[in-house]
Design an enzyme around this catalytic site. Structure first.
Site, PDB file in Angstrom:
ATOM      1  N   GLY A  10       0.950  -1.186   0.139  1.00  0.00           N
ATOM      2  CA  GLY A  10      -0.098  -0.016  -0.208  1.00  0.00           C
ATOM      3  C   GLY A  10       0.861   1.342   0.052  1.00  0.00           C
ATOM      4  N   GLU A 190     -13.584  13.041   3.169  1.00  0.00           N
ATOM      5  CA  GLU A 190     -13.666  12.195   1.876  1.00  0.00           C
ATOM      6  C   GLU A 190     -14.823  12.857   1.162  1.00  0.00           C
ATOM      7  OE1 GLU A 190     -11.793   9.536   1.137  1.00  0.00           O
ATOM      8  OE2 GLU A 190     -10.876   9.725   3.273  1.00  0.00           O
ATOM      9  N   LYS A 205     -12.191   2.860  16.134  1.00  0.00           N
ATOM     10  CA  LYS A 205     -10.864   2.964  16.940  1.00  0.00           C
ATOM     11  C   LYS A 205     -11.488   2.754  18.571  1.00  0.00           C
ATOM     12  CE  LYS A 205      -9.529   6.510  13.885  1.00  0.00           C
ATOM     13  NZ  LYS A 205      -9.284   7.859  13.189  1.00  0.00           N
TER      14      LYS A 205
END
Lengths: 434, 434
Positions: A10, A190, A205
């Site tokens: 990645g 985004e 998270k």
């Protein structure tokens, strides 16, 4: 000493930063850890975009093949996504006994228990500092530094997009949509912002933090999740007047009903560490028996900040430090009783649109008193043009309650609504005490 | 797994808390680390005051004998002092290859290099999370989590006594002496407070942080140290008006002249993380290339909070994590060029008592302009009774300068003094930007 051989899968913002730093800062890192670290393999979607690779790095079209490559010691997964190639590659790396470093919170929130168990079974290690709060070393602090503590609560601002939007709404008096558009323009949100602004990113998270804090099994489904779409500039203005700011918090806390995990917009008192966290910055606070309160504030995202966390994990491996993924055996992480949200106890901010006629407030106060709810403050006034609704025969009233329970306040507000003294739905925002 | 056998020397506030927690929380700690931890030896000045010891713990009148006892794995030094029995015992423990955990900042600031080298030579480990900022895991974060960073600056509020006094002076408008007396009454300051309020305690901690941050040799003598005795409530009131608070900071920073290390009262802008740290709370902030800025806020002292740090170190040992004392070989820690204080660059707060006659301010401004010093703000007014000195023919003037150098501002102020337009010595407080 033989180099620690790293394969990176990645090459997005984070992967690119990790690759760049492992290349340019290789000598410094070797001095700091006592062992050279070398990138020997790279994989990404597009070979053309990867640019020049380090001298000894081999290109892999297939991340799973890189994960299995016999000449790498550490597989760094920066692909993302909780299924597909990221999961396959991490599982393959673990199965071949390699150390895995990942920033993939979704993968851990969904499959962390199985991955940790597999890592232990194969003598592999699994590190994920970068998965929570970017450059803030919340994982290491909870897993290692606070080992002598029983944690009561871990909570924080875990999503920079939401904090940026709320900070801008407060500072500029703008609406949610305008601030979201601005965040998108600046690259802080985004194109499809759902995952961030509806609280799911924070929930992933929080699931990881709760496991580390309480030694319980990861339980993503247990988390009560609300996003920030419902917050208006009226709420932020009223909060400001009453000495609060609104933040999207993830909170995991031990209660007498079990572990309560929740993500929602929250009132935090000005002057507390979390209230002062502005923009895309993140913060993680811990309450525990020995340390009382510890707060970490830093960058929650961005290539370099997240790379800092990835490199910290790699440095631990270079030094030979090996800690179990969650600090203790995965099979010792028990599923905790889920404290239902109806049992939540705390103060509440309530904003009502009240009929402007004698007795309205008295009727509301009487309903609340009947439910044993008392007030820290009551504010009836027109701080902003948008709040002035007298023309329609209604005035805005904001209440801050003392601690009560979720079920009590909701039932009381249902009764108020049924009583016909208010228009529309009450706005309800929980208060978190520092 | 065989228990990790711990010997504790020193049963003061911290030692008592460590012993109590290792006894009552033994089962929890064993679950968290995967290995039982057992106190097998205890030593302190007074057997009678030690109370009931854990079942298997043997009493030692002599800490050095405990340090050498063959049946302990970890020697926990909580005696204090950089010479005498603390030093002897730590050296003895290291020489016999044991792991040492200590909260002794003075010992490390004075002898840390030799102790680290000895620990490496004997395959012993040396951990000291508790030596800096109590329950804040600043050591672990600098040594491990930020390994992928080049640090530019580490700074913080490292002494709770000073921060308590300054917080009270600001909140109550009281003088230094009154707030010191209050701190002593509450147990936040020693009967002889010199070590804290003159900045030496902060310097010890800063010496350790600088070594971890920059990979340089401990250099206590290089630190420029000023305490807080000279700060008046007038300064705090003027700071407040101008948007600042006064904190005693320890600052270590990489400059083009070398490593600059300094401890002094400092103006920090309101709204920054450090400005909001109140009372006995401590904070450590780091600027580094990858993470940009990371701030840790928590309790800097107290038995339980410091015990949290000691137990974190013990937990690392129980898990088998072994890191070199300063994260890298002691012989790789080179003595850095010392950046002299005269070369310091930054903004300054200057408070002058200026003759109340036409042309005074013009004369001062002209001198400053000649030295190329420009102003962020100039304030000539009487905010408090104590500042009003017109009766004596003088008025207080406060200047905030833009960045200049220490030598430049001092020479300019000498010229102003020689010019006869001010009474007494100028008050000079450095500004630290967040």
């Amino acid at each position: 000493m033989s180099p620690l051989r790293v394969g990176i899968a990645g090459l997005g913002t984070v992967g690119g930063a990790v690759l760049r730093r492992l290349t340019t800062d290789a000598a410094a890192l070797a001095i700091r850890t006592g062992r050279p670290v070398e990138v020997v393999g790279v994989s990404a979607r597009d070979r053309a975009k990867a640019g020049t690779l380090p001298d000894r790095a081999e290109w892999f079209d297939d991340a799973v093949a890189l994960a299995r490559a016999p000449d790498i010691d550490v597989f760094v997964e920066l692909i993302g996504g909780h299924e597909g190639v990221a999961r396959d590659a991490v599982e393959a790396a673990i199965a071949s006994g390699k150390s895995v470093v990942t920033a993939n919170k979704a993968l851990l929130a969904h499959h962390g228990m199985a991955l940790a168990a597999a890592a232990e079974a194969h003598g592999a290690s699994l590190s994920f500092e970068a998965a929570v709060a970017g450059g803030i070393p919340a994982i290491k602090v909870l897993r290692e530094a606070l080992s002598g503590n029983a944690v009561d609560r871990v909570y924080g601002i875990l999503n920079g997009t939401c904090n940026y939007i709320l900070t801008r709404m407060e500072a500029e008096g703008l609406g949610f949509d305008a601030c979201l558009a601005e965040a998108q323009r600046l690259g802080y949100a985004e194109a499809d912002p759902t995952f961030d602004i509806d609280g799911h990113d924070t929930a992933h998270k929080l699931a990881i933090l709760a496991t580390l804090a309480f030694g319980t099994a990861i339980d993503l489904d247990a988390i009560h999740v609300e996003g920030i779409r419902s917050i208006t500039s009226d709420d932020l203005a009223a909060a400001d007047d009453l000495g609060y700011r609104v933040k999207l918090l993830g909170v995991a806390q031990r209660t007498r009903h079990g572990i309560e995990t929740r993500v929602h917009p929250t009132m935090v008192a000005k002057g507390t560490a979390l209230a002062e966290v502005k923009g895309v910055t993140n913060a993680v606070a811990v309450n525990a028996d020995a340390v009382a309160e510890l707060t970490l504030v830093g960058p929650g995202a961005g290539g370099d900040a997240t790379a800092s966390a990835v490199l910290g994990d790699i440095a631990d491996l270079a030094r030979g430090s090996r800690v179990l993924p969650f600090g203790r055996p995965a099979d010792s992480l028990e599923r905790a009783p889920r404290a239902p949200m109806q049992r939540h106890e705390g103060g509440y901010y309530v904003r009502l649109s009240v009929k402007d006629r004698p007795g309205s407030i008295a009727a509301i106060a009487t309903r609340m008193a009947a439910a044993d709810i008392s007030f820290e403050s009551i504010m009836q006034r027109q701080p902003a043009a948008s709040l002035r609704s007298s023309a329609s025969g209604h005035v805005p009233v904001v209440l801050i309650t003392h601690a009560t329970s979720e079920v009590t306040i909701r039932e009381a507000l249902d009764a108020v609504e049924a009583g016909g003294t208010i228009a529309g739905k009450p706005q309800l925002i929980r208060i978190e005490r520092g």
